[in-house]
Design a protein around this motif. Structure first.
Motif, mmCIF file in Angstrom:
data_model
loop_
_atom_site.group_PDB
_atom_site.id
_atom_site.type_symbol
_atom_site.label_atom_id
_atom_site.label_comp_id
_atom_site.label_asym_id
_atom_site.label_seq_id
_atom_site.Cartn_x
_atom_site.Cartn_y
_atom_site.Cartn_z
ATOM 1 N N GLY A 196 0.826 -4.111 -0.857
ATOM 2 C CA GLY A 196 1.306 -3.196 0.169
ATOM 3 C C GLY A 196 2.242 -2.143 -0.405
ATOM 4 O O GLY A 196 2.164 -0.964 -0.035
ATOM 5 N N GLY A 197 3.122 -2.547 -1.312
ATOM 6 C CA GLY A 197 4.018 -1.583 -1.946
ATOM 7 C C GLY A 197 3.274 -0.549 -2.759
ATOM 8 O O GLY A 197 3.631 0.632 -2.769
ATOM 9 N N ALA A 198 2.224 -0.987 -3.457
ATOM 10 C CA ALA A 198 1.428 -0.040 -4.244
ATOM 11 C C ALA A 198 0.742 0.981 -3.344
ATOM 12 O O ALA A 198 0.665 2.167 -3.674
ATOM 13 N N LEU A 199 0.253 0.534 -2.189
ATOM 14 C CA LEU A 199 -0.381 1.466 -1.255
ATOM 15 C C LEU A 199 0.614 2.490 -0.734
ATOM 16 O O LEU A 199 0.285 3.667 -0.544
ATOM 17 N N VAL A 200 1.847 2.053 -0.493
ATOM 18 C CA VAL A 200 2.873 2.988 -0.020
ATOM 19 C C VAL A 200 3.209 3.997 -1.108
ATOM 20 O O VAL A 200 3.381 5.199 -0.837
ATOM 21 N N VAL A 201 3.299 3.539 -2.348
ATOM 22 C CA VAL A 201 3.656 4.432 -3.452
ATOM 23 C C VAL A 201 2.605 5.528 -3.631
ATOM 24 O O VAL A 201 2.942 6.703 -3.840
ATOM 25 N N VAL A 202 1.344 5.167 -3.541
ATOM 26 C CA VAL A 202 0.273 6.160 -3.709
ATOM 27 C C VAL A 202 -0.052 6.868 -2.392
ATOM 28 O O VAL A 202 -1.015 7.622 -2.314
ATOM 29 N N ARG A 203 0.735 6.587 -1.350
ATOM 30 C CA ARG A 203 0.617 7.258 -0.053
ATOM 31 C C ARG A 203 -0.732 7.008 0.623
ATOM 32 O O ARG A 203 -1.284 7.878 1.282
ATOM 33 N N ARG A 204 -1.230 5.831 0.458
ATOM 34 C CA ARG A 204 -2.445 5.438 1.170
ATOM 35 C C ARG A 204 -2.128 4.553 2.368
ATOM 36 O O ARG A 204 -3.019 4.128 3.085
ATOM 37 N N ALA A 205 -0.863 4.269 2.568
ATOM 38 C CA ALA A 205 -0.435 3.449 3.702
ATOM 39 C C ALA A 205 1.040 3.708 3.947
ATOM 40 O O ALA A 205 1.765 4.180 3.058
ATOM 41 N N GLY A 206 1.473 3.409 5.178
ATOM 42 C CA GLY A 206 2.883 3.501 5.518
ATOM 43 C C GLY A 206 3.513 2.123 5.570
ATOM 44 O O GLY A 206 2.851 1.099 5.363
ATOM 45 N N ARG A 207 4.797 2.096 5.861
ATOM 46 C CA ARG A 207 5.490 0.810 5.876
ATOM 47 C C ARG A 207 5.012 -0.087 7.006
ATOM 48 O O ARG A 207 5.160 -1.302 6.943
#
Length: 304
Positions: free
Chosen positions: A268-279
């Motif tokens: 989940g953190g990786a998705l947030v970093v690459v802006r493919r997901a929010g918190r």
């Protein structure tokens, strides 16, 4: 010293895993229906699909493409050249000359824009055989290396393809089917009960039962606290993973549970970093719950 049996056992387990994994695409495709919908009954081309094992494509469309091209929109049609510029142009630098008058006919009125054509729904992607077979083979080989010839290895090899199937389905549609999660828990407890009757086993069936109830209960509490972050399918899956982890004791249960949450948080953190997901973006937790249980089983089997 490495013996021939030490090499043959992982090889045989990998062969079993590859064979079982090659039969999973149809089940993965049929179970990958969004929540609230029935399991898929037709192949990507619309032909009826019977059975649950084998390729996702039926015999009539073994070579069907995975995706249908999207229908073109009316507004995407190429436009003609721009209308000639009929505005008057002034003369030289003095600016005193009269505007030149043209007598060309006025441009024809623009044709009303064609209404947007709705896009054709994409054909659902079908799981590929090679990745599923390879993943299941690797999982089974690793379990064989960790467990050795102890009788519980047969249990792990039977449950591993179901775990791979559940991970694939949940990752695709964020859904853990009841026909897989509940039988997984029942099969784990039943098969481990048989293994407990055989010599040289390295686990305890009573702890498996208690761990299944404890882990399922803990996930149920998390579901009540935050239904948006924990699905009820995860609660049912926790019964099966708890039973498997409990075979090697409570430290293995804690390790496997922690590993699942850690892997999910990292993803989940990786998705947030690459802006493919929010918190607040929901992600499928089942694959990480299964991956954590797999890691716990490897460590528990090595240290048993």
């Amino acid at each position: 010293m490495t013996t021939a049996l030490d090499l043959a056992l992982p090889a045989a387990a990998a062969l079993w895993g590859a064979t079982a994994g090659a039969l999973l695409p149809r089940a993965a495709y049929r179970f990958s229906a969004p929540a609230g919908e029935e399991w898929r009954k037709t192949c990507p081309a619309g032909h009826p699909v019977r059975g649950w094992l084998g390729s996702a494509h039926c015999g009539d469309c073994a070579a069907a493409p995975e995706d249908e091209p999207a229908a073109a929109d009316g507004e995407d049609a190429p436009q003609g050249p721009p209308a000639p510029d009929n505005e008057s142009r002034t003369g030289g630098a003095g600016g005193n000359t009269k505007a030149a008058t043209t007598h060309e006919p006025a441009p024809a009125p623009r044709t009303p824009r064609t209404p947007r054509t709705p896009r054709t729904p994409r054909t659902p992607r079908t799981p590929r055989t090679t990745p599923l077979a390879l993943a299941t083979a690797l999982v089974c080989a690793a379990l064989a290396l960790a467990t050795g010839t102890r009788p519980e290895l047969a249990v792990w090899l039977l449950l591993a393809p179901v775990g791979v199937l559940l991970a694939v389905v949940d990752f695709r549609v964020q859904r853990l089917p009841d026909p897989l999660t509940l039988p997984l828990a029942a099969a784990a407890l039943t098969l481990l009960g048989v293994a407990a009757l055989l010599p040289e086993h390295a686990g305890d069936w009573t702890t498996s039962l208690y761990a299944a109830l404890a882990l399922g209960g803990a996930y149920f509490v998390l579901f009540l606290i935050n239904p948006g972050g924990m699905g009820f399918g995860d609660v049912k899956l926790a019964l099966g993973t708890g039973a498997a982890l409990g075979w090697y004791g409570w430290p293995t249960v804690l390790l496997g549970t922690f590993a699942g949450f850690l892997l999910g948080a990292l993803y989940g953190g990786a998705l947030v970093v690459v802006r493919r997901a929010g918190r607040k973006t929901a992600i499928a937790f089942g694959p990480f719950l299964i991956a954590g249980a797999f890691a716990g089983l490897l460590v528990g089997a090595y240290t048993a």
